[in-house]
Design an enzyme around this catalytic site. Structure first.
Site, PDB file in Angstrom:
ATOM      1  N   ARG A  21       0.816  -1.205   0.000  1.00  0.00           N
ATOM      2  CA  ARG A  21       0.000   0.000   0.000  1.00  0.00           C
ATOM      3  C   ARG A  21       0.851   1.257   0.000  1.00  0.00           C
ATOM      4  NH1 ARG A  21       1.118   2.121   4.156  1.00  0.00           N
ATOM      5  NH2 ARG A  21       0.080   3.965   3.329  1.00  0.00           N
ATOM      6  N   GLY A  22       0.154   2.395  -0.251  1.00  0.00           N
ATOM      7  CA  GLY A  22       0.863   3.656  -0.444  1.00  0.00           C
ATOM      8  C   GLY A  22       0.942   3.876  -1.942  1.00  0.00           C
ATOM      9  N   ALA A  23       0.545   5.065  -2.371  1.00  0.00           N
ATOM     10  CA  ALA A  23       0.403   5.305  -3.811  1.00  0.00           C
ATOM     11  C   ALA A  23       1.687   5.072  -4.602  1.00  0.00           C
ATOM     12  CB  ALA A  23      -0.117   6.721  -4.023  1.00  0.00           C
ATOM     13  N   ARG A  42      -6.892  -1.097  -7.391  1.00  0.00           N
ATOM     14  CA  ARG A  42      -7.235   0.053  -6.537  1.00  0.00           C
ATOM     15  C   ARG A  42      -7.588   1.205  -7.473  1.00  0.00           C
ATOM     16  NH1 ARG A  42      -4.500   1.273  -1.075  1.00  0.00           N
ATOM     17  NH2 ARG A  42      -6.582   2.128  -0.775  1.00  0.00           N
ATOM     18  N   ASP A 100      -2.648  10.610  -3.313  1.00  0.00           N
ATOM     19  CA  ASP A 100      -2.867   9.451  -4.180  1.00  0.00           C
ATOM     20  C   ASP A 100      -3.073   9.917  -5.610  1.00  0.00           C
ATOM     21  OD1 ASP A 100      -3.791   8.654  -1.324  1.00  0.00           O
ATOM     22  OD2 ASP A 100      -3.352   6.782  -2.375  1.00  0.00           O
ATOM     23  N   ASN A 138      -6.469  12.311  -1.254  1.00  0.00           N
ATOM     24  CA  ASN A 138      -5.584  11.591  -0.322  1.00  0.00           C
ATOM     25  C   ASN A 138      -6.465  10.875   0.703  1.00  0.00           C
ATOM     26  OD1 ASN A 138      -2.883  10.946   0.619  1.00  0.00           O
ATOM     27  ND2 ASN A 138      -3.264  12.301   2.350  1.00  0.00           N
ATOM     28  N   LYS A 139      -5.833  10.165   1.631  1.00  0.00           N
ATOM     29  CA  LYS A 139      -6.545   9.371   2.631  1.00  0.00           C
ATOM     30  C   LYS A 139      -7.690  10.143   3.269  1.00  0.00           C
ATOM     31  CE  LYS A 139      -5.709   6.017   3.278  1.00  0.00           C
ATOM     32  NZ  LYS A 139      -6.331   4.884   2.566  1.00  0.00           N
ATOM     33  N   LYS A 170       1.687  11.319  -9.673  1.00  0.00           N
ATOM     34  CA  LYS A 170       0.414  11.321  -8.921  1.00  0.00           C
ATOM     35  C   LYS A 170      -0.572  12.306  -9.572  1.00  0.00           C
ATOM     36  CE  LYS A 170       2.356   9.107  -5.170  1.00  0.00           C
ATOM     37  NZ  LYS A 170       2.947   9.722  -3.994  1.00  0.00           N
ATOM     38  N   CYS A 188      -2.083   9.645   7.954  1.00  0.00           N
ATOM     39  CA  CYS A 188      -1.867   8.386   7.244  1.00  0.00           C
ATOM     40  C   CYS A 188      -0.387   8.030   7.184  1.00  0.00           C
ATOM     41  CB  CYS A 188      -2.494   8.409   5.855  1.00  0.00           C
ATOM     42  SG  CYS A 188      -2.717   6.752   5.171  1.00  0.00           S
TER      43      CYS A 188
END
Ligand code: RI2
Length: 304
Positions: A18-20, A60, A194, A204-205, A230, A125
Site C-alpha cells: 500500500r501507499g500510492a 485500486r 494518491d 488523499n486518505k 500522482k 496516514c
C-alpha cells in the site's frame, strides 16, 4: 495470467502492498516479471499484457500513480520482435521504479529545506513522500516534533509513528478527531497524495480534507508531498476521480450492528484553495500549476 501479476495484484487489492508510490512501483515490477518469463508469440504476449494491465488497474481505483506506472511501462514499448518488446518492457519498468525512488528523495530534499528549525509538524496516514520530507529535515539537524493521526480505519498512522520514532524523531500519535484540538500547536501540515486533479485538488486518505479545513481556519500552512506521476492526465478531459469504497468490515463487524448501514470511502478531495503548496521532484509549486505539470511531464497517461 502470470502468477507474479496475480500475487502483486492481490497484494495491492488487500493493501498488503500500500501507499500510492509503492503500489505504482509494484505494478511496474509485476509487468517486468511477466515480460522476463514470457515465451510464446508476439500476438499472445500483447493479449496477455492487455489482460495484466486491466487486472492491475482494477485493484485500486483511486491512485492514479498505479495507472501512470502501468501506462509508463506499456505505452513506451518499442520493437517488433518478442525479444525486443520484452526487453523494452523490462527497461521501462526499471526506469519507472528508479524514477519513483529518486523523485521521493528529491521531494525530501526540497521539502526539508522549507521546514524551519523548531517546527511542529502534523501528518496524516502513511505517506513515504511526506515522511521523506520530515526525515530529511531531522537528519539535516533541525529540531522538529511531529504529531500524527492514527488514521482510521486501517491505522496506517501506526506505521508512521513507529518509523518516526525509529528515526529518533519526537512523535506523538493522536486520534483523527483530535486534529482541531491540537492545531494550535502545529506550525505546518504535510501529507501525501494518491491523485492530483488538473484543477489542483488533492485526493488523499479520507480525513485529509478535514485537516486542511482546520489548518486553513488556524492559518497553518498545508503542504502536499507528491511525485509528478500522482497527477492525473484524465482529469484534464473532465474525468472525475473514482473514490474507492472498501468493505464495512474494515470499520466494524456489521453482524454486531443489526439494522446499521456502513460507508467506508477511503479517500477524499481537498480543494486547491486549502493547499499552500505541492512539493514535487520538479520543485515546489502552487496547486494551481497542476495542469502545467500534467502538460509537461505526464505524457503517458491518457489513452488515445
Ligand atoms: P506515498 C496512501 O494510500 C495514503 O493515502 C498516502 O497519503 C498516499 O497513499 C501516498 O503515499 P493507501 O494505499 O505514495 O494507504 O507518499 O490507501 O507513500
Amino acid at each position: 495470467m502470470h502468477p507474479k501479476i496475480i500475487e502483486i495484484g492481490e497484494g495491492i487489492k488487500s493493501m498488503k502492498i500500500r501507499g500510492a508510490g509503492r503500489i505504482a512501483r509494484a505494478a511496474a515490477e509485476a509487468l517486468k516479471y511477466f515480460a522476463e518469463d514470457y515465451s510464446g508469440t508476439v500476438d499472445e504476449f500483447e493479449k496477455e499484457m492487455e489482460k495484466a494491465k486491466e487486472y492491475l488497474l482494477s485493484t485500486r481505483p483511486t491512485a492514479v500513480s498505479l495507472r501512470n506506472a502501468v501506462y509508463y511501462v506499456i505505452n513506451r514499448t518499442e520493437g517488433d520482435s518478442l525479444d525486443k518488446i520484452k526487453e523494452s518492457i523490462i527497461k521501462n519498468a526499471e526506469s519507472f521504479i528508479n524514477l519513483s525512488f529518486s523523485a521521493v528523495k528529491k521531494i525530501g530534499k526540497f521539502g526539508a529545506e522549507r521546514i524551519r528549525d523548531g517546527s511542529v509538524i502534523l501528518t496524516h496516514c502513511n505517506s513515504s513522500a511526506a515522511l521523506e520530507v520530515i526525515i530529511q529535515a531531522h537528519r539535516s539537524g533541525k529540531e522538529i516534533k511531529v504529531f500524527n493521526t492514527e488514521t482510521r480505519p486501517w491505522l496506517q498512522g501506526h506505521i508512521t509513528s513507529r518509523k518516526l520514532a525509529e528515526e529518533g524523531i519526537d512523535v506523538t500519535m493522536i486520534v483523527d478527531s483530535a486534529v482541531r484540538y491540537f492545531m494550535r500547536d502545529i506550525d505546518i501540515v504535510i501529507v501525501g497524495a494518491d491523485t492530483i486533479a488538473s484543477n489542483g485538488a488533492v485526493i488523499n486518505k479520507v480525513g485529509t480534507s478535514q485537516i486542511a479545513l482546520v489548518a486553513h481556519e488556524a492559518r497553518v500552512p498545508f503542504i502536499v508531498a507528491a511525485e509528478t506521476y500522482k497527477f492525473s492526465p484524465e482529469t484534464v478531459i473532465g474525468k472525475l476521480v473514482d473514490i474507492e469504497e472498501r468493505p464495512a468490515e474494515e470499520i466494524a463487524n456489521p453482524k454486531e450492528f443489526p439494522g446499521v448501514k456502513f460507508r467506508n470511502p477511503v479517500f477524499d478531495a481537498t480543494p486547491p484553495e486549502y493547499i499552500d503548496a505541492i512539493i514535487t521532484e520538479r520543485g515546489i509549486i502552487s496547486p494551481y500549476l497542476a495542469y502545467q505539470i500534467i502538460k509537461e511531464v505526464i505524457n503517458f497517461g491518457v489513452e488515445s
